[in-house]
Design a protein around this motif. Structure first.
Motif, PDB file in Angstrom:
ATOM      1  N   LEU A  77      52.988  19.618 -37.736  1.00  0.00           N
ATOM      2  CA  LEU A  77      53.610  19.971 -36.285  1.00  0.00           C
ATOM      3  C   LEU A  77      55.061  19.839 -36.392  1.00  0.00           C
ATOM      4  CD1 LEU A  77      52.972  21.191 -33.518  1.00  0.00           C
ATOM      5  CD2 LEU A  77      52.802  18.805 -32.900  1.00  0.00           C
ATOM      6  N   LEU A  78      55.937  20.688 -36.059  1.00  0.00           N
ATOM      7  CA  LEU A  78      57.391  20.626 -35.816  1.00  0.00           C
ATOM      8  C   LEU A  78      57.509  20.775 -34.482  1.00  0.00           C
ATOM      9  CD1 LEU A  78      60.342  20.436 -36.930  1.00  0.00           C
ATOM     10  CD2 LEU A  78      60.321  23.038 -37.424  1.00  0.00           C
ATOM     11  N   VAL A  79      58.195  19.969 -33.805  1.00  0.00           N
ATOM     12  CA  VAL A  79      58.472  19.800 -32.409  1.00  0.00           C
ATOM     13  C   VAL A  79      59.872  20.309 -31.998  1.00  0.00           C
ATOM     14  CG1 VAL A  79      58.462  18.936 -30.051  1.00  0.00           C
ATOM     15  CG2 VAL A  79      56.534  18.262 -31.925  1.00  0.00           C
ATOM     16  N   ASP A  80      60.148  21.426 -31.705  1.00  0.00           N
ATOM     17  CA  ASP A  80      61.817  21.794 -31.158  1.00  0.00           C
ATOM     18  C   ASP A  80      62.007  21.256 -29.863  1.00  0.00           C
ATOM     19  OD1 ASP A  80      63.965  23.242 -30.985  1.00  0.00           O
ATOM     20  OD2 ASP A  80      63.156  25.398 -31.500  1.00  0.00           O
ATOM     21  N   LEU A  81      62.780  20.659 -29.796  1.00  0.00           N
ATOM     22  CA  LEU A  81      63.521  20.114 -28.683  1.00  0.00           C
ATOM     23  C   LEU A  81      64.926  20.771 -28.016  1.00  0.00           C
ATOM     24  CD1 LEU A  81      63.086  16.243 -29.412  1.00  0.00           C
ATOM     25  CD2 LEU A  81      61.488  17.576 -28.312  1.00  0.00           C
ATOM     26  N   ALA A  82      65.116  21.828 -28.565  1.00  0.00           N
ATOM     27  CA  ALA A  82      66.557  22.451 -28.475  1.00  0.00           C
ATOM     28  C   ALA A  82      66.672  22.855 -27.117  1.00  0.00           C
ATOM     29  CB  ALA A  82      66.658  23.816 -29.198  1.00  0.00           C
ATOM     30  N   GLU A  83      65.524  23.316 -26.244  1.00  0.00           N
ATOM     31  CA  GLU A  83      65.673  23.496 -24.801  1.00  0.00           C
ATOM     32  C   GLU A  83      65.215  22.354 -23.813  1.00  0.00           C
ATOM     33  OE1 GLU A  83      64.411  27.578 -23.567  1.00  0.00           O
ATOM     34  OE2 GLU A  83      64.453  27.988 -25.899  1.00  0.00           O
ATOM     35  N   VAL A  84      65.109  21.082 -24.513  1.00  0.00           N
ATOM     36  CA  VAL A  84      64.697  20.042 -23.695  1.00  0.00           C
ATOM     37  C   VAL A  84      66.092  19.501 -23.006  1.00  0.00           C
ATOM     38  CG1 VAL A  84      63.930  17.398 -23.795  1.00  0.00           C
ATOM     39  CG2 VAL A  84      62.870  19.409 -24.909  1.00  0.00           C
ATOM     40  N   THR A  85      66.089  19.464 -21.665  1.00  0.00           N
ATOM     41  CA  THR A  85      67.311  18.887 -20.946  1.00  0.00           C
ATOM     42  C   THR A  85      67.536  17.497 -20.917  1.00  0.00           C
ATOM     43  OG1 THR A  85      66.282  19.420 -19.020  1.00  0.00           O
ATOM     44  CG2 THR A  85      67.704  21.245 -19.748  1.00  0.00           C
ATOM     45  N   ARG A  86      66.433  16.749 -20.818  1.00  0.00           N
ATOM     46  CA  ARG A  86      66.413  15.221 -20.719  1.00  0.00           C
ATOM     47  C   ARG A  86      65.198  14.671 -21.481  1.00  0.00           C
ATOM     48  NH1 ARG A  86      64.256  12.155 -16.864  1.00  0.00           N
ATOM     49  NH2 ARG A  86      65.170  10.008 -16.562  1.00  0.00           N
ATOM     50  N   ILE A  87      65.183  13.496 -21.836  1.00  0.00           N
ATOM     51  CA  ILE A  87      64.108  12.933 -22.357  1.00  0.00           C
ATOM     52  C   ILE A  87      63.965  11.374 -21.812  1.00  0.00           C
ATOM     53  CG2 ILE A  87      65.131  12.504 -24.686  1.00  0.00           C
ATOM     54  CD1 ILE A  87      62.003  12.976 -25.732  1.00  0.00           C
ATOM     55  N   ASP A  88      63.104  10.953 -21.566  1.00  0.00           N
ATOM     56  CA  ASP A  88      62.874   9.435 -21.167  1.00  0.00           C
ATOM     57  C   ASP A  88      61.958   8.724 -22.176  1.00  0.00           C
ATOM     58  OD1 ASP A  88      60.532   9.939 -20.007  1.00  0.00           O
ATOM     59  OD2 ASP A  88      60.933   9.571 -17.922  1.00  0.00           O
ATOM     60  N   SER A  89      61.713   7.418 -21.534  1.00  0.00           N
ATOM     61  CA  SER A  89      60.670   6.705 -22.572  1.00  0.00           C
ATOM     62  C   SER A  89      59.278   7.293 -22.473  1.00  0.00           C
ATOM     63  CB  SER A  89      60.754   5.137 -22.074  1.00  0.00           C
ATOM     64  OG  SER A  89      60.347   5.037 -20.633  1.00  0.00           O
ATOM     65  N   ALA A  90      58.923   7.956 -21.579  1.00  0.00           N
ATOM     66  CA  ALA A  90      57.688   8.411 -21.443  1.00  0.00           C
ATOM     67  C   ALA A  90      57.681   9.602 -22.487  1.00  0.00           C
ATOM     68  CB  ALA A  90      57.342   8.744 -20.182  1.00  0.00           C
ATOM     69  N   GLY A  91      58.399  10.434 -22.561  1.00  0.00           N
ATOM     70  CA  GLY A  91      58.740  11.346 -23.547  1.00  0.00           C
ATOM     71  C   GLY A  91      58.666  10.924 -24.891  1.00  0.00           C
ATOM     72  N   LEU A  92      59.421   9.817 -25.031  1.00  0.00           N
ATOM     73  CA  LEU A  92      59.454   9.382 -26.466  1.00  0.00           C
ATOM     74  C   LEU A  92      58.045   8.764 -26.677  1.00  0.00           C
ATOM     75  CD1 LEU A  92      62.742   7.420 -26.287  1.00  0.00           C
ATOM     76  CD2 LEU A  92      62.287   9.519 -27.449  1.00  0.00           C
ATOM     77  N   ALA A  93      57.368   8.105 -26.027  1.00  0.00           N
ATOM     78  CA  ALA A  93      55.991   7.650 -26.049  1.00  0.00           C
ATOM     79  C   ALA A  93      55.263   8.659 -26.529  1.00  0.00           C
ATOM     80  CB  ALA A  93      55.450   6.771 -24.962  1.00  0.00           C
ATOM     81  N   SER A  94      55.176   9.934 -25.843  1.00  0.00           N
ATOM     82  CA  SER A  94      54.378  10.998 -26.258  1.00  0.00           C
ATOM     83  C   SER A  94      54.641  11.478 -27.772  1.00  0.00           C
ATOM     84  CB  SER A  94      54.687  12.074 -25.281  1.00  0.00           C
ATOM     85  OG  SER A  94      54.159  11.774 -24.038  1.00  0.00           O
ATOM     86  N   LEU A  95      56.220  11.510 -28.138  1.00  0.00           N
ATOM     87  CA  LEU A  95      56.431  12.018 -29.499  1.00  0.00           C
ATOM     88  C   LEU A  95      55.778  10.887 -30.554  1.00  0.00           C
ATOM     89  CD1 LEU A  95      59.870  12.924 -29.112  1.00  0.00           C
ATOM     90  CD2 LEU A  95      58.074  14.412 -29.494  1.00  0.00           C
TER      91      LEU A  95
END
Length: 101
Positions: free
Chosen positions: A32-50
């Motif tokens: 799986l390749l996750v493209d974050l190009a259109e992500v405007t903001r990521i926090d610790s919960a987003g990082l935990a999901s990754l």
């Protein structure tokens, strides 16, 4: 490798839903390749999901990488010391990595 493109804020409000999409995306693919190009903001919960998706991929013997990492996301990855844990690819063409680090 399958590409999953995310957009908007990847934070505590969206992390649970996005995590389910990430884990589902690991289904019957080699990785799986996750493209974050259109992500405007990521926090610790987003990082935990990754990280959870990365761990699931490793358990299943699949590849996992992210691409389209903007300045804010890169800063968060560096602060969390995940930039050396999660494979970050610079660009993709039709889901195929063209340059990585």
């Amino acid at each position: 490798m399958q590409t999953l493109s995310l957009r908007g804020e990847f934070d505590f409000r969206s992390a649970a839903t996005t995590r389910r999409h990430l884990l589902r995306g690991l289904g019957d693919v080699e990785g799986l390749l996750v493209d974050l190009a259109e992500v405007t903001r990521i926090d610790s919960a987003g990082l935990a999901s990754l990280v959870e998706a990365l761990q699931a991929a490793r358990r299943r013997g699949k590849r996992f990488a992210i691409t389209g990492v903007g300045a804010q996301a890169r800063k968060m990855l560096v602060l969390a010391r995940l930039d050396g844990v999660i494979t970050i690819l610079d660009t993709t063409v039709d889901g195929v990595p063209t340059k990585g680090h």
